[in-house]
Design an enzyme around this catalytic site. Structure first.
Site, PDB file in Angstrom:
ATOM      1  N   ASP A 214     -42.863 -56.195 -39.839  1.00 49.57           N
ATOM      2  CA  ASP A 214     -43.053 -56.815 -40.870  1.00 49.57           C
ATOM      3  C   ASP A 214     -43.330 -58.466 -40.296  1.00 49.57           C
ATOM      4  OD1 ASP A 214     -42.375 -54.964 -43.107  1.00 49.57           O
ATOM      5  OD2 ASP A 214     -40.407 -54.784 -41.448  1.00 49.57           O
ATOM      6  N   ASP A 253     -46.956 -53.206 -42.007  1.00 56.66           N
ATOM      7  CA  ASP A 253     -45.511 -52.676 -43.276  1.00 56.66           C
ATOM      8  C   ASP A 253     -45.644 -53.933 -44.005  1.00 56.66           C
ATOM      9  OD1 ASP A 253     -43.775 -51.683 -43.852  1.00 56.66           O
ATOM     10  OD2 ASP A 253     -42.535 -51.551 -42.094  1.00 56.66           O
ATOM     11  N   ASP A 257     -38.284 -57.711 -44.961  1.00 56.14           N
ATOM     12  CA  ASP A 257     -37.449 -56.609 -45.556  1.00 56.14           C
ATOM     13  C   ASP A 257     -35.876 -56.888 -45.102  1.00 56.14           C
ATOM     14  OD1 ASP A 257     -39.748 -54.931 -45.827  1.00 56.14           O
ATOM     15  OD2 ASP A 257     -38.798 -53.101 -44.089  1.00 56.14           O
ATOM     16  N   ARG A 312     -43.204 -52.731 -54.843  1.00 61.37           N
ATOM     17  CA  ARG A 312     -41.251 -53.887 -53.878  1.00 61.37           C
ATOM     18  C   ARG A 312     -42.196 -55.042 -54.009  1.00 61.37           C
ATOM     19  NH1 ARG A 312     -42.228 -49.650 -48.700  1.00 61.37           N
ATOM     20  NH2 ARG A 312     -42.400 -47.710 -49.845  1.00 61.37           N
TER      21      ARG A 312
END
Length: 434
Positions: A214, A253, A257, A312
């Site tokens: 990430d 990815d 996060d 997301r």
């Protein structure tokens, strides 16, 4: 402090070796009276969860010996390591490439991607057993080399800020792990490209490519402020990626996060653009993870632009997440915006959504687990829409319950959702600090 200096004949010849770190002490003192030093700004009172308790000040208290300007990946990592957790300010000048030598520099001796494809072709290997063998071992070793190279650990009490309008990172992954008090501002992050994705034939009915890295990971950390940054896939969009074994060769990815009990995070005035799996809050439903996540993962998103997103934005497990005054623009292949996951307590209010013709507002919310949600005062294509009502009417098998069970109080000015596309469009993203 200078980690390396110019010496002897080099000075006489007028040639000086590049400094690993350039101290920028004294600049603030030389600025005109009344000038605001953005590098020493702190998160304001009541500005989201990041302002809770002790607040987020980053490296604002740094002394002259701990203010750096960096222009290379090596300089940046040296600055991070210097001085431990003493308050520090790292100013990033220009675009720093963490993978300037290319993927080949990380490949283990003997790794051959074409041989990897041949060995694990579903027609040969099947879809029932995880891959193993020489090429998978070499892929894993190559991936470990890349992981070590592109990840950078951010210590406590640190501010990392871009200089001017064109500062940032390519291919880097900032790891904000088990520390407190970090500020990241005015930087453009071009998502890391995983040079060595793993083929998992058991992932789904037809298998999938799984990737790592990430742009930023907040792992078990507290009091983090991410402000006026731009997160993008840049020169490597998923739309340009090939397919192998009939599925997308996924080399990305997430963009951000926030996981493993992280807490008190504010993300404001950022741009999250051109990405699939954008933001994950809480990374597992497992009970072992839940023990550390329950009561944590408190995050605020406000005045961010989510452009050409697919899903997301964020997907939430366990956390008390407040999302207000953001603008969400759906891209091709749009799946959903908010993922309602296990024990999540999402409040989504006064946001603006721009959806293309033929895409229903019912898709904005996606139910993964039973968890109530608060979602009122939102506009879709300029008009007020009850997102829960339209979701329940059109997707009856995923009925959502109202009322997340808490009321956010840590908010700055709440703008009317109709004005959000213009406000956010004008002021969000790197290079737009005021």
């Amino acid at each position: 402090m200078r980690i390396s200096e110019c010496h002897g004949p080099a000075i006489a010849a007028g040639v000086c070796a590049a400094l690993v770190l350039s101290l920028t002490a004294g600049v603030a003192a030389a600025e005109p009276s009344g000038h605001r030093d953005t590098a020493r700004q702190v998160l304001g009172a009541n500005d989201g969860w990041g302002s809770y308790g002790t607040g987020t000040t980053g490296g604002a208290a740094a002394d002259a010996e701990h203010v750096y300007t960096v222009t290379t990946w090596a300089e940046f990592k040296s600055a991070l390591a210097d001085g431990g957790s003493a308050p520090k300010i790292i100013k990033v000048k220009g675009v720093i490439d963490a993978v300037s030598e290319g993927c080949e520099a990380f490949a283990a001796n003997g790794y051959d991607f074409q041989q990897y494809l041949a060995d694990y072709d579903p027609a040969v290997w099947g879809l029932d057993t995880p891959v193993s063998g020489e090429q998978e071992d070499l892929r894993a070793a190559s991936a470990a080399n890349q992981s070590q190279a592109v990840k950078a650990s951010v210590p406590a009490n640190t501010t990392i800020i871009g200089v001017g309008r064109n500062a940032g990172f390519k291919g880097a992954s900032l790891q904000i792990t088990r520390v407190d008090n970090v500020i990241i501002r005015n930087l453009t992050f071009e998502s890391p490209v995983d040079c060595f994705p793993q083929w998992d034939p058991t992932d789904g009915s037809t298998g999938n490519w799984n990737s790592e890295y990430d742009s930023a990971v907040v792992y078990g950390s507290t009091h983090v402020w991410l402000d006026h940054n731009t997160f993008t896939d840049g020169e490597h969009p998923d739309s340009a990626a090939p397919e192998y074994f009939g599925v997308l060769y996924q080399q990305h990815d997430g963009e951000l996060d926030i996981v493993r009990g992280a807490d008190y995070v504010t993300a404001s005035w950022n741009v999250f653009a051109d990405h699939d799996k954008t933001i994950l809050i809480g990374n597992s439903d497992s009970e072992s993870t839940a023990v550390g996540d329950r009561g944590h993962l408190k995050v605020t998103f406000h005045h961010n632009l989510f452009s050409n997103l697919i899903e997301r934005a964020p997907r939430v497990r366990f956390g008390q997440v407040d999302s207000y005054n953001n603008h969400f623009v759906a891209g091709p292949g749009y799946s959903y915006t908010f993922g309602i996951g296990k024990e999540s307590q999402l409040v989504a209010q006064h946001n603006a959504f721009t959806l293309p013709d033929g895409v229903s507002p019912a898709k904005v919310l996606k139910k993964w687990s039973e968890a109530p949600v608060t979602a009122d005062g939102n506009h879709v294509n300029g008009k007020p829409v009850d997102l829960i009502a339209v979701h329940n009417a059109e997707i009856p098998g995923e009925t959502l319950q109202r009322d997340a069970g808490w009321t956010p109080t840590l908010r700055t000015k709440v703008d009317p959702p109709k004005a959000i596309p213009a406000i956010v469009g004008q002021h969000a993203g790197a290079g737009r600090l005021r």
